[in-house]
Write an enzyme that holds these catalytic residues in place. Structure first.
Site, PDB file in Angstrom:
ATOM      1  N   LEU A 146       3.253  -1.043   3.073  1.00 15.42           N
ATOM      2  CA  LEU A 146       2.289  -1.315   4.279  1.00 15.42           C
ATOM      3  C   LEU A 146       0.875  -1.388   3.857  1.00 15.42           C
ATOM      4  O   LEU A 146      -0.031  -1.663   4.923  1.00 15.42           O
ATOM      5  CB  LEU A 146       2.303   0.074   5.375  1.00 15.42           C
ATOM      6  CG  LEU A 146       3.792   0.251   5.617  1.00 15.42           C
ATOM      7  CD1 LEU A 146       3.735   1.683   6.681  1.00 15.42           C
ATOM      8  CD2 LEU A 146       4.329  -0.813   6.457  1.00 15.42           C
ATOM      9  N   HIS A 182      -2.305  -3.909   2.899  1.00 17.05           N
ATOM     10  CA  HIS A 182      -2.527  -5.425   3.113  1.00 17.05           C
ATOM     11  C   HIS A 182      -3.069  -5.963   1.763  1.00 17.05           C
ATOM     12  O   HIS A 182      -3.493  -5.386   0.859  1.00 17.05           O
ATOM     13  CB  HIS A 182      -3.575  -5.475   4.024  1.00 17.05           C
ATOM     14  CG  HIS A 182      -3.675  -4.971   5.349  1.00 17.05           C
ATOM     15  ND1 HIS A 182      -3.601  -3.771   5.725  1.00 17.05           N
ATOM     16  CD2 HIS A 182      -3.243  -5.709   6.535  1.00 17.05           C
ATOM     17  CE1 HIS A 182      -3.227  -3.711   6.935  1.00 17.05           C
ATOM     18  NE2 HIS A 182      -3.156  -4.656   7.579  1.00 17.05           N
ATOM     19  N   MET A 190      -6.446   2.452  -1.556  1.00 18.27           N
ATOM     20  CA  MET A 190      -5.361   2.522  -2.267  1.00 18.27           C
ATOM     21  C   MET A 190      -5.403   1.781  -3.513  1.00 18.27           C
ATOM     22  O   MET A 190      -4.645   2.084  -4.622  1.00 18.27           O
ATOM     23  CB  MET A 190      -4.317   2.045  -1.306  1.00 18.27           C
ATOM     24  CG  MET A 190      -3.871   2.723   0.038  1.00 18.27           C
ATOM     25  SD  MET A 190      -3.759   4.520  -0.362  1.00 18.27           S
ATOM     26  CE  MET A 190      -2.386   4.759  -1.349  1.00 18.27           C
ATOM     27  N   GLU A 191      -6.221   0.942  -3.272  1.00 22.15           N
ATOM     28  CA  GLU A 191      -6.494   0.062  -4.731  1.00 22.15           C
ATOM     29  C   GLU A 191      -7.042   0.851  -5.730  1.00 22.15           C
ATOM     30  O   GLU A 191      -6.685   0.883  -6.918  1.00 22.15           O
ATOM     31  CB  GLU A 191      -7.294  -1.280  -4.596  1.00 22.15           C
ATOM     32  CG  GLU A 191      -6.469  -2.446  -3.753  1.00 22.15           C
ATOM     33  CD  GLU A 191      -6.120  -2.248  -2.120  1.00 22.15           C
ATOM     34  OE1 GLU A 191      -5.398  -2.780  -1.764  1.00 22.15           O
ATOM     35  OE2 GLU A 191      -6.725  -0.886  -1.742  1.00 22.15           O
ATOM     36  N   ASP A 221       2.319   7.051 -21.475  1.00 23.07           N
ATOM     37  CA  ASP A 221       3.060   6.264 -22.270  1.00 23.07           C
ATOM     38  C   ASP A 221       2.649   5.998 -23.645  1.00 23.07           C
ATOM     39  O   ASP A 221       3.378   6.258 -24.796  1.00 23.07           O
ATOM     40  CB  ASP A 221       3.419   4.834 -21.807  1.00 23.07           C
ATOM     41  CG  ASP A 221       4.134   3.872 -22.581  1.00 23.07           C
ATOM     42  OD1 ASP A 221       5.378   4.338 -22.899  1.00 23.07           O
ATOM     43  OD2 ASP A 221       3.720   2.916 -22.623  1.00 23.07           O
TER      44      ASP A 221
END
EC number: 4.6.1.17
Length: 336
Positions: A77, A79, A113-114, A128
């Site tokens: 959700l 953008h 969110m970025e 990793d």
């Protein structure tokens, strides 16, 4: 829908993408942080760029930036927004890699969110890269720290708002105990000495010198591979002084400087250089020493070479220097 409703749900409770078409265009920034908890010896390897997978931090930084750019593909959700900048930085404690990411845009919706995605992907990449030496490493404390722009203006995470009860964040590190006066530890880094195939001739000399100087000294002999773990263990006992011997050269197994740098708060390059300079008067091989010195809170830590001659040279320098240094670090004595 009330101000406190979940904006990604419509009036029927179904997931929706928020319509931001009527929002004003403003400059928006967001900063997120997180950390990867691992062993002190792994921290030393990362700082020395000496893991089987090289360029650990550079790879994690690029991955974090790439992750921020793909946030709308990863989170349904979100953008698609034009990012003007993504910055990923790293810092270290004795047992964790701290990750910080700041994302910027000029648009109609924020970049929280970025920033969070950048931190998460960077942490996953770090995991990793180090899993070959520490599969038990833990990613934790991923959180939004700060954001600006939009109708709500500037928001900063409230002081004391912890993501998990009782778990320290990068801004709230566990405190070390105050060092115990007149106590010292000697750590001998010698794989052969730890295996019992070669007699340690340097540790007892240092311990005897410390005893004569008024310190109660503990002596341990460990392999080169265990020096970081032993350094962390000894530091928890809070001695006033830690002197190491061995592991300061350029052999592939020499790891004492890296283990020391991983726990230092402040370096004392002049001390290390004085010891090297004194050794050079006897042998040009002293130039190969990578020994470091510094303080971890109020504990003085100094690397000495692994040879008897190198130890004697180092102790000769410390004869007058160490009492003054310890007094300064503990808050007493004249200041240079």
């Amino acid at each position: 829908m009330s101000e406190r409703s979940l904006t990604h749900l419509d009036s029927d409770g179904r997931a929706r993408m928020v319509d931001v078409g009527d929002k004003i265009v403003t400059k928006r920034t967001a900063t997120a942080t997180g950390r990867l908890v691992t062993r002190p010896d792994v921290i030393a390897l990362v700082r020395a760029d000496d893991l089987p997978k090289a360029d650990v931090l550079a790879t994690a930084r690029i991955a974090g930036i790439s992750g921020a750019k793909k946030t709308s593909e990863l989170i349904p959700l979100c953008h698609q927004i034009p990012l003007s900048s993504v910055k990923v930085d790293f810092d270290f404690t004795s047992d964790s890699i701290l990750i910080s990411a700041t994302a910027k845009t000029t648009g109609q919706t924020g970049v929280e969110m970025e920033a969070l995605t950048a931190v998460t992907i960077a942490a996953l990449t770090l995991h990793d890269m180090i899993k070959a030496v520490d599969a038990a490493a833990t990613m934790t404390d991923i959180q939004l720290r700060d954001k600006t722009g939009g109708k709500h203006g500037h928001w900063t995470r409230p002081a004391g708002a912890e993501p998990v009860e009782g778990r320290p964040t990068p801004s709230k590190r566990p405190r070390r105990s105050k060092p115990r006066a007149n106590t010292a530890a000697v750590i001998v880094a010698s794989t052969a000495g730890a295996a019992g195939t070669r007699e340690d001739t340097t540790g007892p000399v240092i311990a005897e010198w410390l005893t004569a100087a008024g310190y109660a000294a503990e002596l341990t002999v460990v392999s080169d591979a265990e020096i970081a773990r032993e350094m962390a263990r000894v530091l928890k006992t809070a001695p006033a002084v830690i002197l190491t011997t061995g592991g300061t050269g350029v052999s592939p197994t020499d790891r004492t400087p890296e283990a020391t740098l991983a726990v230092l708060d402040r370096e004392l390059p002049g001390v290390a250089e004085a010891i090297r300079s004194h050794g050079l008067a006897a042998t040009p091989m002293a130039a190969l020493s990578r020994a470091v010195a510094g303080t971890a809170r109020d504990t003085v830590i100094i690397n000495l070479p692994g040879s008897p001659g190198g130890v004697n040279d180092g102790l000769a320098v410390l004869d007058d220097l160490l009492p003054h240094l310890v007094a300064q670090v503990s808050g007493g004595g004249p200041h240079a």
